[in-house]
Design a protein around this motif. Structure first.
Motif, PDB file in Angstrom:
ATOM      1  N   LYS A 189       0.824  -1.117   0.148  1.00  0.00           N
ATOM      2  CA  LYS A 189       0.100  -0.060   0.070  1.00  0.00           C
ATOM      3  C   LYS A 189       0.895   1.354  -0.069  1.00  0.00           C
ATOM      4  O   LYS A 189       0.678   2.306   0.730  1.00  0.00           O
ATOM      5  N   TRP A 190       1.949   1.122  -0.626  1.00  0.00           N
ATOM      6  CA  TRP A 190       2.863   2.177  -0.620  1.00  0.00           C
ATOM      7  C   TRP A 190       2.594   3.559  -0.934  1.00  0.00           C
ATOM      8  O   TRP A 190       2.930   4.599  -0.297  1.00  0.00           O
ATOM      9  N   PRO A 191       1.459   3.656  -1.930  1.00  0.00           N
ATOM     10  CA  PRO A 191       0.956   5.165  -2.541  1.00  0.00           C
ATOM     11  C   PRO A 191       0.179   5.928  -1.156  1.00  0.00           C
ATOM     12  O   PRO A 191       0.036   7.001  -1.270  1.00  0.00           O
ATOM     13  N   MET A 192      -0.143   4.955  -0.245  1.00  0.00           N
ATOM     14  CA  MET A 192      -1.243   5.571   0.530  1.00  0.00           C
ATOM     15  C   MET A 192      -0.530   6.138   1.646  1.00  0.00           C
ATOM     16  O   MET A 192       0.713   5.507   2.027  1.00  0.00           O
ATOM     17  N   SER A 193      -0.846   7.147   2.516  1.00  0.00           N
ATOM     18  CA  SER A 193      -0.134   7.570   3.566  1.00  0.00           C
ATOM     19  C   SER A 193      -0.178   6.661   4.696  1.00  0.00           C
ATOM     20  O   SER A 193      -1.148   5.817   5.071  1.00  0.00           O
ATOM     21  N   SER A 194       0.961   6.765   5.646  1.00  0.00           N
ATOM     22  CA  SER A 194       0.833   6.033   6.899  1.00  0.00           C
ATOM     23  C   SER A 194       0.392   7.057   8.016  1.00  0.00           C
ATOM     24  O   SER A 194       0.070   8.185   8.010  1.00  0.00           O
ATOM     25  N   SER A 195      -0.149   6.288   9.059  1.00  0.00           N
ATOM     26  CA  SER A 195      -0.657   6.852  10.265  1.00  0.00           C
ATOM     27  C   SER A 195      -0.113   6.112  11.686  1.00  0.00           C
ATOM     28  O   SER A 195       0.367   5.181  11.518  1.00  0.00           O
ATOM     29  N   ILE A 196      -0.706   6.721  12.650  1.00  0.00           N
ATOM     30  CA  ILE A 196      -0.750   5.988  14.010  1.00  0.00           C
ATOM     31  C   ILE A 196      -0.944   4.445  13.906  1.00  0.00           C
ATOM     32  O   ILE A 196      -0.710   3.821  14.854  1.00  0.00           O
ATOM     33  N   GLU A 197      -2.333   4.214  13.088  1.00  0.00           N
ATOM     34  CA  GLU A 197      -2.742   2.838  13.006  1.00  0.00           C
ATOM     35  C   GLU A 197      -1.935   2.047  12.157  1.00  0.00           C
ATOM     36  O   GLU A 197      -1.525   0.766  12.533  1.00  0.00           O
ATOM     37  N   GLU A 198      -1.455   2.551  10.878  1.00  0.00           N
ATOM     38  CA  GLU A 198      -0.821   1.692  10.047  1.00  0.00           C
ATOM     39  C   GLU A 198       0.616   2.200   9.322  1.00  0.00           C
ATOM     40  O   GLU A 198       0.580   3.561   8.987  1.00  0.00           O
ATOM     41  N   LEU A 199       1.594   1.550   9.202  1.00  0.00           N
ATOM     42  CA  LEU A 199       2.806   1.944   8.524  1.00  0.00           C
ATOM     43  C   LEU A 199       2.824   1.380   7.292  1.00  0.00           C
ATOM     44  O   LEU A 199       2.940   0.142   7.466  1.00  0.00           O
ATOM     45  N   ARG A 200       2.919   1.888   6.287  1.00  0.00           N
ATOM     46  CA  ARG A 200       2.847   1.517   4.959  1.00  0.00           C
ATOM     47  C   ARG A 200       3.968   1.486   4.310  1.00  0.00           C
ATOM     48  O   ARG A 200       4.723   2.473   4.335  1.00  0.00           O
ATOM     49  N   ILE A 201       4.650   0.220   3.966  1.00  0.00           N
ATOM     50  CA  ILE A 201       5.971   0.478   3.271  1.00  0.00           C
ATOM     51  C   ILE A 201       6.175  -0.142   1.968  1.00  0.00           C
ATOM     52  O   ILE A 201       5.134  -0.646   1.261  1.00  0.00           O
ATOM     53  N   SER A 202       7.436   0.197   1.227  1.00  0.00           N
ATOM     54  CA  SER A 202       7.593  -0.125  -0.129  1.00  0.00           C
ATOM     55  C   SER A 202       7.478  -1.292  -0.488  1.00  0.00           C
ATOM     56  O   SER A 202       7.457  -1.545  -1.882  1.00  0.00           O
ATOM     57  N   SER A 203       7.739  -2.472   0.313  1.00  0.00           N
ATOM     58  CA  SER A 203       7.954  -3.720  -0.137  1.00  0.00           C
ATOM     59  C   SER A 203       6.835  -4.589  -0.103  1.00  0.00           C
ATOM     60  O   SER A 203       6.173  -4.498   1.266  1.00  0.00           O
ATOM     61  N   ASP A 204       6.571  -5.126  -1.121  1.00  0.00           N
ATOM     62  CA  ASP A 204       5.407  -6.160  -1.093  1.00  0.00           C
ATOM     63  C   ASP A 204       5.770  -7.647  -0.407  1.00  0.00           C
ATOM     64  O   ASP A 204       4.866  -8.397  -0.180  1.00  0.00           O
ATOM     65  N   ALA A 205       7.143  -7.752  -0.261  1.00  0.00           N
ATOM     66  CA  ALA A 205       7.612  -9.231  -0.241  1.00  0.00           C
ATOM     67  C   ALA A 205       8.001  -9.193   1.229  1.00  0.00           C
ATOM     68  O   ALA A 205       8.121 -10.593   1.606  1.00  0.00           O
ATOM     69  N   VAL A 206       8.638  -8.394   2.049  1.00  0.00           N
ATOM     70  CA  VAL A 206       9.199  -8.440   3.299  1.00  0.00           C
ATOM     71  C   VAL A 206       8.501  -9.017   4.268  1.00  0.00           C
ATOM     72  O   VAL A 206       8.801  -9.733   5.174  1.00  0.00           O
ATOM     73  N   CYS A 207       7.323  -8.777   4.289  1.00  0.00           N
ATOM     74  CA  CYS A 207       6.191  -9.188   5.542  1.00  0.00           C
ATOM     75  C   CYS A 207       6.343 -10.518   5.681  1.00  0.00           C
ATOM     76  O   CYS A 207       6.381 -11.283   6.833  1.00  0.00           O
ATOM     77  N   LYS A 208       6.245 -11.212   4.931  1.00  0.00           N
ATOM     78  CA  LYS A 208       6.206 -13.091   4.694  1.00  0.00           C
ATOM     79  C   LYS A 208       7.586 -13.310   5.002  1.00  0.00           C
ATOM     80  O   LYS A 208       7.411 -14.701   5.470  1.00  0.00           O
ATOM     81  N   MET A 209       8.458 -12.587   5.070  1.00  0.00           N
ATOM     82  CA  MET A 209       9.917 -13.032   5.743  1.00  0.00           C
ATOM     83  C   MET A 209       9.987 -12.925   7.152  1.00  0.00           C
ATOM     84  O   MET A 209      10.865 -13.650   7.943  1.00  0.00           O
ATOM     85  N   LEU A 210       8.980 -12.125   7.899  1.00  0.00           N
ATOM     86  CA  LEU A 210       9.338 -12.022   9.213  1.00  0.00           C
ATOM     87  C   LEU A 210       8.643 -13.051  10.093  1.00  0.00           C
ATOM     88  O   LEU A 210       7.660 -13.916   9.588  1.00  0.00           O
TER      89      LEU A 210
END
Length: 222
Positions: free
Chosen positions: A81-102
């Motif tokens: 969701k990189w084009p969308m702004s981040s907020s106190i509820e959600e940090l949106r990051i530029s990578s679509d792949a990294v979350c599944k590695m965590l």
């Protein structure tokens, strides 16, 4: 300003594609070319730094473009969701792949360590985090992961290829800087993907990870 930089003795100008967008970056490069025409007796190279394996937080949904995260607070980190702004509820990051590695208990550093969070749970699209070291982060700040996760990401992002072609169409690029280089294969892959469409350039490997330190001689030989 750029003329003043040339007069002060600058010998190489660096432009990071992760900052701004292609329109604003091309405008900066046009100003750079104009400054060089005004100082034809001076020589200054051009280095373009691509996004590569960098991961960044999107702009913050606040006029200050900054976000205060308190120690102990919970927040979601979302990929895709990189084009969308981040907020106190959600940090949106530029990578679509990294979350599944965590995995649980992984540490994540935001904005050069100004905020450190720990992963409580993760799936392919998002991760639940607990802030361990609170602080203030800026929009478009970097995100760093432990355990060699950057090395598992693609060495070039799709936007890098498109932007480099646009830059090279009207500019002579002397150097291309690549962040998070892990091996000589990364250098060869950059040359293969960018190819002749981006001009003749030297590759500058940025050693940001342990993998790059351990394979330094191998990278240098490439």
């Amino acid at each position: 300003m750029m003329v003043k930089l040339l007069d002060s003795g600058i010998t190489c100008a660096r432009l990071n594609l992760a900052q701004g967008n292609i329109a604003s970056n091309l405008n900066l490069l046009a100003n750079f070319k104009l400054a060089k025409r005004l100082r034809p007796h001076l020589t200054c190279g051009l280095m373009i730094e691509v996004r590569g394996r960098q991961v960044r937080v999107s702009d913050i949904k606040d006029k200050s473009n900054a976000l205060r995260l308190k120690s102990g607070s919970k927040i979601k980190m979302v990929g895709g969701k990189w084009p969308m702004s981040s907020s106190i509820e959600e940090l949106r990051i530029s990578s679509d792949a990294v979350c599944k590695m965590l995995k649980a208990n992984d540490l994540i550093h935001f904005d050069n360590g100004k905020v450190v969070a720990i992963v409580r749970a993760a799936n392919e699209r998002e991760a639940s985090l607990e802030v361990k070291l609170g602080g203030t982060i800026s929009g478009n700040c970097n995100v760093r992961f432990v355990g060699g996760k950057h090395a598992q990401l693609e060495i070039l992002q799709r936007h890098d290829l498109k932007d480099m072609q646009e830059v090279a169409a009207t500019n002579i690029v002397d150097f291309v800087a690549i962040p998070h280089v892990a091996s000589s294969h990364d250098i060869l892959e950059v040359r293969r993907q960018l190819g002749k469409n981006s001009g003749n350039f030297a590759v500058v490997a940025k050693i940001d990870m342990d993998e790059g330190v351990h394979r330094f001689e191998d990278i240098l030989a490439a």
